[in-house]
Design a protein around this motif. Structure first.
Motif, PDB file in Angstrom:
ATOM      1  N   SER A 196       0.694  -1.133   0.264  1.00 45.44           N
ATOM      2  CA  SER A 196      -0.704  -0.146  -0.366  1.00 45.44           C
ATOM      3  C   SER A 196       0.798   1.017   0.272  1.00 45.44           C
ATOM      4  O   SER A 196       1.854   1.340   0.254  1.00 45.44           O
ATOM      5  N   ASP A 197       0.416   2.416   0.151  1.00 44.01           N
ATOM      6  CA  ASP A 197       1.147   3.707  -0.018  1.00 44.01           C
ATOM      7  C   ASP A 197       1.770   3.742   1.013  1.00 44.01           C
ATOM      8  O   ASP A 197       1.832   4.687   1.051  1.00 44.01           O
ATOM      9  N   LYS A 198       0.840   3.411   1.814  1.00 44.02           N
ATOM     10  CA  LYS A 198       1.123   3.720   3.626  1.00 44.02           C
ATOM     11  C   LYS A 198       2.652   2.772   3.632  1.00 44.02           C
ATOM     12  O   LYS A 198       3.229   3.399   4.391  1.00 44.02           O
ATOM     13  N   ASN A 199       2.938   2.005   3.425  1.00 42.05           N
ATOM     14  CA  ASN A 199       3.794   1.148   3.511  1.00 42.05           C
ATOM     15  C   ASN A 199       4.953   0.320   2.931  1.00 42.05           C
ATOM     16  O   ASN A 199       5.907  -0.010   2.937  1.00 42.05           O
ATOM     17  N   CYS A 200       4.927   0.258   1.040  1.00 42.17           N
ATOM     18  CA  CYS A 200       5.641   1.189  -0.202  1.00 42.17           C
ATOM     19  C   CYS A 200       6.798   1.868   0.027  1.00 42.17           C
ATOM     20  O   CYS A 200       7.291   2.701   0.851  1.00 42.17           O
ATOM     21  N   GLU A 201       8.072   0.956  -0.409  1.00 44.80           N
ATOM     22  CA  GLU A 201       9.538   1.727  -0.566  1.00 44.80           C
ATOM     23  C   GLU A 201       9.672   2.908  -1.413  1.00 44.80           C
ATOM     24  O   GLU A 201       8.098   2.293  -1.745  1.00 44.80           O
ATOM     25  N   LEU A 202      10.189   3.395  -0.947  1.00 41.45           N
ATOM     26  CA  LEU A 202       9.916   5.680  -1.340  1.00 41.45           C
ATOM     27  C   LEU A 202      11.123   5.981  -1.897  1.00 41.45           C
ATOM     28  O   LEU A 202      12.176   5.932  -1.376  1.00 41.45           O
ATOM     29  N   SER A 203      10.903   6.126  -2.618  1.00 40.49           N
ATOM     30  CA  SER A 203      12.564   7.483  -3.098  1.00 40.49           C
ATOM     31  C   SER A 203      13.094   8.059  -2.425  1.00 40.49           C
ATOM     32  O   SER A 203      12.776   8.700  -1.384  1.00 40.49           O
ATOM     33  N   ARG A 204      14.455   8.125  -2.653  1.00 37.04           N
ATOM     34  CA  ARG A 204      14.927   9.077  -1.982  1.00 37.04           C
ATOM     35  C   ARG A 204      14.977  10.827  -2.064  1.00 37.04           C
ATOM     36  O   ARG A 204      14.435  11.625  -0.936  1.00 37.04           O
ATOM     37  N   GLU A 205      13.790  11.331  -2.818  1.00 39.18           N
ATOM     38  CA  GLU A 205      13.413  12.352  -3.385  1.00 39.18           C
ATOM     39  C   GLU A 205      12.697  12.388  -2.519  1.00 39.18           C
ATOM     40  O   GLU A 205      11.991  13.739  -2.486  1.00 39.18           O
ATOM     41  N   ASP A 206      11.530  11.014  -2.830  1.00 35.17           N
ATOM     42  CA  ASP A 206      10.416  11.695  -1.825  1.00 35.17           C
ATOM     43  C   ASP A 206      10.144  11.957  -0.562  1.00 35.17           C
ATOM     44  O   ASP A 206      10.064  12.882  -0.090  1.00 35.17           O
ATOM     45  N   PRO A 290      -7.184  12.565   5.354  1.00 37.66           N
ATOM     46  CA  PRO A 290      -7.319  11.012   5.428  1.00 37.66           C
ATOM     47  C   PRO A 290      -6.789  10.369   4.807  1.00 37.66           C
ATOM     48  O   PRO A 290      -6.283   9.022   4.848  1.00 37.66           O
ATOM     49  N   ASP A 291      -6.343  10.242   3.716  1.00 41.94           N
ATOM     50  CA  ASP A 291      -5.609   9.460   2.772  1.00 41.94           C
ATOM     51  C   ASP A 291      -4.356   9.857   2.245  1.00 41.94           C
ATOM     52  O   ASP A 291      -4.503   9.330   1.494  1.00 41.94           O
ATOM     53  N   ASP A 292      -3.715  10.210   2.671  1.00 42.44           N
ATOM     54  CA  ASP A 292      -3.095  11.429   2.954  1.00 42.44           C
ATOM     55  C   ASP A 292      -1.522   9.910   3.323  1.00 42.44           C
ATOM     56  O   ASP A 292      -0.301  10.477   3.994  1.00 42.44           O
ATOM     57  N   ASN A 293      -1.616   8.485   2.316  1.00 43.16           N
ATOM     58  CA  ASN A 293      -0.868   7.845   3.442  1.00 43.16           C
ATOM     59  C   ASN A 293       0.229   7.948   2.930  1.00 43.16           C
ATOM     60  O   ASN A 293       0.875   7.407   3.457  1.00 43.16           O
ATOM     61  N   LEU A 294       0.607   8.080   1.535  1.00 45.63           N
ATOM     62  CA  LEU A 294       2.093   8.840   1.488  1.00 45.63           C
ATOM     63  C   LEU A 294       3.101   9.587   2.231  1.00 45.63           C
ATOM     64  O   LEU A 294       3.853   9.227   2.744  1.00 45.63           O
ATOM     65  N   THR A 295       2.222  10.506   2.792  1.00 43.92           N
ATOM     66  CA  THR A 295       3.186  11.699   3.576  1.00 43.92           C
ATOM     67  C   THR A 295       3.188  10.461   4.881  1.00 43.92           C
ATOM     68  O   THR A 295       4.386  10.189   5.303  1.00 43.92           O
ATOM     69  N   VAL A 296       1.864   9.942   5.267  1.00 46.56           N
ATOM     70  CA  VAL A 296       2.744   8.997   6.715  1.00 46.56           C
ATOM     71  C   VAL A 296       3.341   8.153   6.429  1.00 46.56           C
ATOM     72  O   VAL A 296       4.492   7.636   7.056  1.00 46.56           O
ATOM     73  N   ASN A 297       3.534   7.703   5.938  1.00 41.90           N
ATOM     74  CA  ASN A 297       5.143   6.906   4.904  1.00 41.90           C
ATOM     75  C   ASN A 297       6.021   6.956   5.312  1.00 41.90           C
ATOM     76  O   ASN A 297       7.232   6.511   5.779  1.00 41.90           O
ATOM     77  N   ALA A 298       5.986   8.430   4.509  1.00 47.89           N
ATOM     78  CA  ALA A 298       7.882   9.320   4.487  1.00 47.89           C
ATOM     79  C   ALA A 298       7.878   9.598   6.040  1.00 47.89           C
ATOM     80  O   ALA A 298       9.201  10.319   6.052  1.00 47.89           O
ATOM     81  N   LEU A 299       6.820  10.024   6.757  1.00 45.05           N
ATOM     82  CA  LEU A 299       6.615  10.332   7.901  1.00 45.05           C
ATOM     83  C   LEU A 299       7.656   9.084   8.486  1.00 45.05           C
ATOM     84  O   LEU A 299       8.740   9.852   9.656  1.00 45.05           O
TER      85      LEU A 299
END
Ligand code: UDP
Length: 412
Positions: A196-206, A290-299
Motif C-alpha cells: 500500500s501507499d502507506k507501506n511501500c518503499e519510497l524514493s530518496r527524493e520523496d 484521511p487518505d494522505d498515505n504517502l505522507t504518513v509513509n514518508a514521515l
C-alpha cells in the motif's frame, strides 16, 4: 502487470502464496460480503481496500459495502466505541433507538447484497444491528470486533450483545479484548499491507521533499507519532515526552493526525494539543487528510524512532507500519502494542512520559542498537503481521464455518 498475488510473493515467498491458493480452492465462487462504516480513515477501511481484491483474485466473489449515517448516529457509535473501551458513558435511549433506525435504513439499502451473501463479515459496532433485520438468513454472519472490549462499560456492552450474540461467529484481535458470546469465537491479529501507499518503499527524493515540506531539519533526530487526535492516543503525553528528551538532545517532534469521518471528538483534542504545543518551532503538529498515505509513509521513514504512547489501544496498526520500516517503536504497554513491541527486541514498552523519554535517549545515544532493533522489527512483521497472514486466517475461518458439519476437510 503482475497480479497482486505475484507481488506479494516477492515479499513473503512462494510457499505462503501457494498455501492461500490451496485454501481458496474450497471457496471458489462463494459470495462474501464485508460491511463497515467508512471507506476512508482508520485501519479497518485500509485493510478492506486490499483484502477484498485479494480474495477476488483467489476466485472468491468478494464485495465491500459501507453503511451511512448522520451526525447523531456517529455520535452514538463513538460513545459505544469509547464505552466498549471502558469509559463509563451512558447512551441516551433515544440515541440507541436512532442507531437501530439507521441500521434498519441501511439494511433496506443493502438488502439484496446481505441476503445473497454466503458469508457476511460485519466490522465493528456501527453496522452490528443490521442482523436483527434478517432473522431468516441463508448466509453465515460473522462479527469482526476490532476494538478492545475486554473491560467494557457493562450497560453498553449488554445493549450491543443483544445484536452480536445472534451472529454465527465472532473474531477478536486479542483474547484480552473479547467478551464471551454463545457462538464460536476466533482470535486474529490485524495486519498491514506492504504494497500500500502507506507501506511501500519510497524514493530518496520523496523523503527529501518531506523534510522540506514540513520544515524539518535533516541534521537532528526526529521522533514521530502518527495517530488520530484522540485522548486514548495520549497526544499530551507525547508532548510531555518530547520536552523531557529535549532537555538533553535537540530532537524534533512530529505528531501527525487526521480525522476519521466517524470521529466527532477529534477537533476538541486537536485544539488542546495545539495549545500545549505553543510556538515551539521543533514541534510539528500536522493535520493530514484521511487518505494522505504517502505522507504518513514518508514521515515514518524519515523518523529515527516512532512513538505510540497510547493509554488504551486496539491493535495499533501504526506500530506494525513503523516496525515494517525498520524503526524501533516506543509504545504504551497496552492492547495490541504488547503483541508487536517485544521489549528490547523490536522496541520498548512504557507506561509514562518519563519512561518513554528515557528509552528515546537510550536509543539516540546508541545508534548501533537502534539499527539492530530496527532490522529485527522488520523481520518480526514479515513473519507475523502482513496481510497475507490475515487472508490465510479469513480463508481458514470461512472453510471451517462452511464445512462445520464434516469430520474432515480435504485440501486439494
Ligand atoms: N493514520 C493516517 N493518518 C493520520 C493518522 C493515522 O493515515 O493522520 C493511519 C495510521 O497510519 C494507521 C491508521 O490510520 O494505519 C490508524 O490505525 P491504528 O490501529 O493505529 O489506530 P486507530 O485509529 O484505528 O485507533
Amino acid at each position: 502487470m503482475a497480479t497482486l498475488l505475484d507481488q506479494y510473493e516477492s515479499i513473503v515467498g512462494a510457499d505462503v502464496i501457494d498455501q492461500l491458493r490451496q485454501l481458496a480452492r474450497l471457496l471458489v465462487g462463494k459470495n462474501v460480503l464485508h460491511v463497515n462504516s467508512t471507506k476512508a480513515g482508520g485501519g479497518v477501511a485500509e485493510l478492506l481496500h486490499r483484502i477484498v481484491p485479494l480474495m477476488r483474485e483467489l476466485g472468491i466473489d468478494a464485495h465491500w459495502e459501507t453503511i451511512s449515517g448522520d451526525a447523531e448516529f456517529f455520535q452514538c457509535t463513538k460513545l459505544m466505541h469509547n464505552s466498549l473501551q471502558g469509559k463509563r458513558m451512558d447512551i441516551p435511549e433515544t440515541m440507541l433507538k436512532h442507531y437501530e433506525v439507521i441500521n434498519a435504513e441501511n439494511f433496506g439499502m443493502l438488502r439484496n447484497s446481505l441476503e445473497e451473501a454466503d458469508i457476511v463479515f460485519i466490522h465493528d459496532p456501527q453496522p452490528a444491528a443490521l442482523i436483527e433485520n434478517l432473522p431468516e438468513r441463508k448466509g453465515r454472519w460473522i462479527w469482526r470486533c476490532h476494538i478492545d472490549a475486554g473491560r467494557p462499560y457493562r450497560p453498553v456492552w449488554r445493549y450491543l450483545k443483544r445484536f452480536v450474540q445472534d451472529y454465527d461467529a465472532s473474531i477478536w484481535s486479542l483474547s484480552e479484548f473479547a467478551q464471551r458470546l454463545p457462538h464460536p469465537m476466533y482470535l486474529m491479529a490485524p495486519s498491514i499491507d506492504p504494497l500500500s501507499d502507506k507501506n511501500c518503499e519510497l524514493s530518496r527524493e520523496d523523503l527529501e521533499k518531506t523534510y522540506e515540506r514540513f520544515g524539518l531539519d535533516f541534521e537532528r533526530p526526529i521522533i514521530t507519532q502518527i495517530s488520530r487526535f484522540d485522548r486514548f492516543k495520549d497526544p499530551l503525553g507525547v508532548l510531555h515526552t518530547y520536552r523531557l528528551v529535549k532537555e538533553f538532545i535537540p530532537i524534533q517532534l512530529v505528531y501527525a493526525g487526521g480525522g476519521a469521518t466517524d470521529d466527532p471528538e477529534g477537533e476538541e483534542v486537536y485544539s488542546q494539543v495545539m495549545t500545549s504545543a505553543g510556538d515551539d518551532p521543533d514541534v510539528h503538529i500536522l493535520m493530514l487528510p484521511p487518505d494522505d498515505n504517502l505522507t504518513v509513509n514518508a514521515l515514518q521513514r524519515i523518523s529515527d524512532i516512532i512513538l505510540q504512547k497510547s493509554l488504551r489501544e486496539g491493535f495499533g496498526l501504526t506500530v506494525a507500519e513503523a516496525l515494517w520500516k525498520a524503526k524501533p517503536v516506543i509504545g504504551g504497554d497496552t492492547g495490541g502494542i504488547r503483541l508487536q513491541v517485544v521489549n528490547h527486541y523490536t522496541g520498548f514498552l512504557v507506561n509514562t512520559p518519563e519512561g518513554a523519554a528515557l528509552r528515546i535517549r537510550y536509543l539516540l545515544k546508541r545508534r548501533n542498537n537502534l539499527k539492530e532493533i530496527g532490522e529485527r522489527a522488520r523481520e518480526y512483521v514479515r513473519e507475523n503481521f502482513l496481510i497475507t497472514r490475515n487472508v490465510r486466517e479469513y480463508l481458514t475461518l470461512m472453510i471451517a464455518i462452511m464445512h462445520e458439519a464434516e469430520d474432515r476437510i480435504e485440501l486439494a
